[in-house]
Design a protein around this motif. Structure first.
Motif, PDB file in Angstrom:
ATOM      1  N   SER A  55     -51.310  -2.456  70.172  1.00  0.00           N
ATOM      2  CA  SER A  55     -50.031  -3.121  69.896  1.00  0.00           C
ATOM      3  C   SER A  55     -48.816  -2.671  70.944  1.00  0.00           C
ATOM      4  CB  SER A  55     -49.735  -2.569  68.547  1.00  0.00           C
ATOM      5  OG  SER A  55     -49.535  -1.026  68.362  1.00  0.00           O
ATOM      6  N   LYS A  56     -47.635  -3.107  70.524  1.00  0.00           N
ATOM      7  CA  LYS A  56     -46.691  -2.598  71.175  1.00  0.00           C
ATOM      8  C   LYS A  56     -46.360  -1.005  71.132  1.00  0.00           C
ATOM      9  CE  LYS A  56     -46.019  -6.370  73.259  1.00  0.00           C
ATOM     10  NZ  LYS A  56     -46.455  -6.719  74.758  1.00  0.00           N
ATOM     11  N   GLN A 113     -55.409  -1.980  66.881  1.00  0.00           N
ATOM     12  CA  GLN A 113     -55.437  -2.605  65.512  1.00  0.00           C
ATOM     13  C   GLN A 113     -56.476  -3.688  65.621  1.00  0.00           C
ATOM     14  OE1 GLN A 113     -51.370  -3.842  65.644  1.00  0.00           O
ATOM     15  NE2 GLN A 113     -50.462  -1.993  64.529  1.00  0.00           N
ATOM     16  N   ASN A 137     -46.746 -12.891  68.857  1.00  0.00           N
ATOM     17  CA  ASN A 137     -46.701 -11.809  70.099  1.00  0.00           C
ATOM     18  C   ASN A 137     -45.792 -12.005  70.835  1.00  0.00           C
ATOM     19  OD1 ASN A 137     -49.418 -10.992  69.433  1.00  0.00           O
ATOM     20  ND2 ASN A 137     -50.456 -12.457  70.217  1.00  0.00           N
ATOM     21  N   CYS A 174     -42.893 -10.281  69.266  1.00  0.00           N
ATOM     22  CA  CYS A 174     -43.031  -8.831  69.674  1.00  0.00           C
ATOM     23  C   CYS A 174     -42.512  -8.382  71.178  1.00  0.00           C
ATOM     24  CB  CYS A 174     -44.500  -8.214  69.126  1.00  0.00           C
ATOM     25  SG  CYS A 174     -44.828  -8.116  67.632  1.00  0.00           S
ATOM     26  N   THR A 210     -43.341  -4.708  62.152  1.00  0.00           N
ATOM     27  CA  THR A 210     -43.498  -4.454  63.685  1.00  0.00           C
ATOM     28  C   THR A 210     -42.249  -4.257  64.358  1.00  0.00           C
ATOM     29  OG1 THR A 210     -45.506  -5.723  63.173  1.00  0.00           O
ATOM     30  CG2 THR A 210     -44.881  -5.545  65.431  1.00  0.00           C
ATOM     31  N   SER A 223     -51.213  -7.223  62.399  1.00  0.00           N
ATOM     32  CA  SER A 223     -51.205  -5.835  62.673  1.00  0.00           C
ATOM     33  C   SER A 223     -52.152  -5.015  61.770  1.00  0.00           C
ATOM     34  CB  SER A 223     -49.647  -5.405  62.538  1.00  0.00           C
ATOM     35  OG  SER A 223     -49.349  -5.557  61.047  1.00  0.00           O
TER      36      SER A 223
END
Length: 562
Positions: free
Chosen positions: A134-135, A140, A166, A169, A224, A438
């Motif tokens: 993830s960022k 995950q 995506n 994000c 998120t 997520s």
């Protein structure tokens, strides 16, 4: 950012023989038929809650006495993740359902799978997932599209659903973190993430549950985005700064789309430009109150008013009714503004306590008016969703984490009255809460993913355990004594326990789930938190929720007055 996306359902590779997509059954079925008309065999599955959809669409398990579901457990993932994904299957099958965990792995070109066993017949059901970073640099296991070609080779298939997520994000990860001024931020007034998805909600025959890609996207993107910004701030040692209001507004649309913009704050017009509709009776209210109706109800108490102002300029009002009575209560609602039944329960209890005159109390029924305004805005297009973007204040923080604006209301209430007990009225999702992109299970909220009825939390300072237990017991009996709430609790717990292996709470008399713990960090010696499954319900369900809040407050007041 302003983008449109091709619909994966209509753009599958020509050599596809099987695929998993974020699409409802009817849409997938139509495409299967269209391919068949061209002489091509195609089988399309759902990429979200794959076992549940296979059961629903294939009518598996109907008329059988026993069903065993073997679910994958994958190292590094939440152990019960794939078991939770089955909810609410136990309420949809005729037989007794039992679960067996099975160790599994996620390897390139292969998918983990369930096994559903009925009368010695075993059927495998693939669960399309893949590992991502993830960022926030967390590994995950996320739901994904998947495609198998004519050679039997399987691979990840990017879909509009995860591509939109995506891209949003990435935008948040690249967003400049420069506050409007050096002292208090925020980085933006409102970050609008507008999304169109061509995927309608599909109701399920259990409570208010539904398959909703629109709601799942809202929930996943909101939390998120918060996590990404907080991660970036923490890396810069700036973790306490004000964020701003993040608003994923996801709606049904014919074509997939994503539009992200930053809106500037203007003075709110929702109070000044609206006429308050009088409430005939709070007791039978089937719908959340408007802010003006809340103000009218507070004014009718004729107590001592105290107030703060929200960051967006809305009044945050409280009222103190003090006659020198020996019993002293603090009552609050609307801390998390998408939990709307507590607002009504707080006002109802306040009116009765005012009439009785044997209890001194403060009441702050709507502590988070900025969030409440957003909640009402989001409900216009998706009235039954949870809308957790309205949970926190417009600073992007929980009310209890702030030191200014609406966060001041708690201190003002305590200055008016040093209460013995705080009745803190809350709510939580009335249907399943998921974050499929997520890790499926909402991070930090694992205990609240599936409804389990009206829930009580009692926290007390050292030395107050015995009194807290007496008050908790009174609250428990108030819930048990309310037949409609008792029945709802029983039904929700019957669907909860077969899915969840173990729990973090106890259950009084098999009916009322509760938590009882020492906590010296609360504002008052004893705090009782009520949690109604009210995100977001109307009609009889809403009445049951605020009636339960109301009964608990009066039961605690009665116990203290003995």
């Amino acid at each position: 950012m302003n983008r449109s996306y091709p619909r994966t359902l209509y753009n599958l590779p020509d050599d596809t023989v099987e695929a998993w997509l974020f699409e409802p059954f009817e849409s997938r079925l139509q495409v299967e038929k269209a391919w068949a008309a061209r002489g091509k065999n195609l089988k399309l599955h759902c990429a979200y809650k794959s076992l549940l959809h296979t059961v629903l669409e294939g009518q598996l398990g109907k008329g059988v006495n026993d069903v065993v579901i073997r679910y994958p457990v994958i190292d590094g993932d939440e152990p019960q993740r794939f078991r939770l994904e089955c909810y609410p299957i136990t309420g949809l099958l005729d037989g007794v359902v039992s679960f067996e965990p099975c160790k599994a792995t996620v390897t390139e070109g292969e998918l983990p799978f369930y096994e559903i066993v009925t009368e010695n017949v075993i059927q495998r059901i693939s669960a399309p997932v893949r590992w991502v970073t993830s960022k926030t640099q967390k590994r995950q296991l996320v739901a994904c599209g998947w495609v198998i070609n004519q050679q039997g080779e399987g691979r990840y298939l990017a879909t509009e659903f995860d591509s939109i997520y995506n891209d949003a994000c990435q935008y948040v990860a690249d967003l400049p973190l420069l506050p409007k001024n050096e002292n208090n931020g925020p980085f933006f007034d409102r970050l609008m993430i507008s999304i169109g998805l061509p995927m309608p909600d599909v109701p399920l025959a259990i409570g208010s549950n539904a398959i909703s890609y629109i709601e799942a996207m809202h929930e996943d993107l909101y939390f998120t985005a918060l996590e990404i910004i907080e991660y970036r701030l923490s890396a810069l040692n700036r973790g306490k700064e004000v964020l701003g209001q993040i608003v994923p507004e996801v709606v049904f649309a014919d074509e997939p789309s994503l539009l992200i913009s930053i809106e500037q704050h203007s003075l709110p017009s929702d109070i000044e430009n609206h006429v308050s509709e009088k409430v005939a009776s709070l007791n039978r209210l089937e719908h959340w109150l408007s802010p003006l109706q809340v103000l009218d109800q507070l004014a009718a108490l004729s107590g001592v008013r105290f107030d703060a102002e929200s960051r967006q300029g809305r009044p945050v009002l409280g009222c103190a009714v003090i006659n020198g009575a020996p019993v002293k209560l603090a009552i609050s609602g609307g801390q998390h503004a998408n939990e709307s039944s507590g607002v009504v329960g707080a006002l109802r209890a306040a009116h009765v306590l005012k009439q009785r005159g044997n209890v001194d109390f403060t009441v702050c029924p709507l502590e988070n008016p900025d969030g409440y305004a957003l909640f009402q805005q989001l409900c216009e297009k998706n009235p039954n969703h949870m809308h957790h973007a309205a949970r926190y204040t417009s600073t992007g923080k929980d009310l209890t984490c702030g030191t200014s604006h609406e966060s001041l209301i708690r201190g003002l209430a305590k200055a008016q009255l040093q209460a013995d007990v705080h009745l803190n009225l809350h709510g939580y999702p009335a249907h399943e809460w998921t974050r499929p992109l997520s890790g499926y299970v909402p991070e930090g909220f694992t205990a609240w993913t599936i409804p389990k009825g009206f829930f009580l939390i009692c926290r007390y300072h050292a030395g107050f355990e015995a009194q807290a237990r007496i008050l908790l017991d009174a609250a428990i009996q108030a819930v048990i004594g309310f037949d409609a709430q008792k029945q709802q609790n029983i039904e929700m717990l019957q669907n909860f326990f077969p899915i969840v292996d173990g729990s973090h709470f106890e259950v009084a008399e098999g009916v009322v789930p509760y938590v009882f713990s020492e906590d010296n960090g609360t504002d008052y010696p004893i705090e009782i938190i009520t949690e109604a499954p009210d995100e977001t319900v109307y009609g009889e369900a809403f009445m049951v929720a605020h009636e339960s809040h109301y009964r608990v407050v009066l039961a605690v007041a009665d116990e203290l007055a003995k």
